[in-house]
Design a protein around this motif. Structure first.
Motif, short mmCIF file in Angstrom:
data_model
loop_
_atom_site.label_atom_id
_atom_site.label_comp_id
_atom_site.label_asym_id
_atom_site.label_seq_id
_atom_site.Cartn_x
_atom_site.Cartn_y
_atom_site.Cartn_z
N TRP A 1 5.39 -6.30 0.71
CA TRP A 1 4.86 -6.18 -0.65
C TRP A 1 5.89 -6.56 -1.70
O TRP A 1 5.56 -7.20 -2.72
CB TRP A 1 4.33 -4.77 -0.89
N ALA B 1 5.52 -6.81 -5.75
CA ALA B 1 4.78 -5.55 -5.92
C ALA B 1 5.69 -4.34 -5.69
O ALA B 1 6.72 -4.44 -5.02
CB ALA B 1 3.59 -5.50 -4.96
N ILE C 1 -0.02 0.73 -4.32
CA ILE C 1 0.73 -0.49 -4.60
C ILE C 1 0.36 -1.00 -5.99
O ILE C 1 -0.82 -0.98 -6.38
CB ILE C 1 0.43 -1.56 -3.52
N SER D 1 -1.92 -10.24 -2.88
CA SER D 1 -2.24 -9.09 -2.03
C SER D 1 -2.49 -9.56 -0.60
O SER D 1 -1.97 -8.97 0.36
CB SER D 1 -3.49 -8.37 -2.59
N CYS E 1 -9.59 -1.35 -7.28
CA CYS E 1 -8.47 -1.63 -6.38
C CYS E 1 -8.90 -2.55 -5.24
O CYS E 1 -10.08 -2.81 -5.03
CB CYS E 1 -7.94 -0.32 -5.79
N HIS F 1 -4.08 -1.24 -3.28
CA HIS F 1 -3.48 -2.10 -4.31
C HIS F 1 -4.30 -1.91 -5.59
O HIS F 1 -5.40 -2.43 -5.71
CB HIS F 1 -3.50 -3.56 -3.83
#
Length: 209
Positions: A29, A34, A57, A67, A95, A116
């Motif tokens: 990530w 992220a 995240i 992502s 998300c 996320h």
């Protein structure tokens, strides 16, 4: 028994952190810019038997392609056995929901829930606050009570962690029979968004009243 539960919890938390390192979660990530925040029972130190890891995240800007790129990087690991995905950007959650199943070096399967969150999600930062409040509220007595309940309540009962935490921390529950009675009086719908008060907030409410 008390000492055993503490030892089991500590050992499984150690395994969970090894899984996070082994599967390359943070590196994957962070490679797309992220930030990963640990939430849930591993964050609060209340993980016992269930091999679940929860992370939230955040990225700026929020990018669906990035992502997918992060999870694709994780999927290069030969022991990452399965991935599921749900786009919940139009739901209240706002998300992308990822679940991966990873086999550790002992052959045990771990589920990693990676949420996320869009910056505009109502839950952005929320469960980090929940975990922080729970951490602050815990004492040795309440930690042990929670672990005992997690050990005694069978998985098929469908009890979620926040139910146990509220029953123990707020409701004073200390055993399985007490929890059953407490749960009957507190439907799940009214407790999933519960978190302990901030330290000192009770005193402030009394001053106002």
């Amino acid at each position: 028994m008390t000492r055993d539960l503490l030892a089991i919890s500590a050992a499984n938390q150690h395994k969970a952190r090894a899984v996070i390192e082994d599967c390359g979660l943070y590196a994957a990530w962070e490679s797309v810019g992220a930030t990963v925040n640990l939430v849930g029972s591993l964050r609060t130190g209340l993980l016992l038997h269930r091999r679940d890891i929860d992370v939230h995240i955040y990225s700026q800007p929020f990018d669906i392609a990035q992502s997918f790129a992060a999870v694709a990087k994780m999927a290069e690991h030969p022991r990452l056995a399965r991935v599921t995905y749900a786009n919940l950007l139009q739901a209240d959650d706002a998300c992308l929901e990822w679940h991966v199943w990873f086999t550790d070096t002992h052959g045990e399967s771990w589920r990693i829930d990676m949420i996320h969150l869009h910056p505009g999600s109502r839950y952005a930062g929320y469960f980090e606050t929940v975990a922080e409040r729970i951490e602050r509220a815990l004492t040795l007595e309440t930690r042990l009570a929670i672990l005992r309940l997690k050990d005694e309540i069978p998985p098929e009962a469908g009890v979620i962690g926040i139910e146990i935490y509220r029953a123990v921390i707020q409701g004073g529950v200390r055993d399985a029979s007490g929890f059953s009675a407490w749960r009957e009086a507190h439907p799940r719908a009214e407790i999933v968004d519960w978190m302990p008060d901030e330290p000192g907030s009770a005193e402030k409410r009394e001053e106002v009243s």
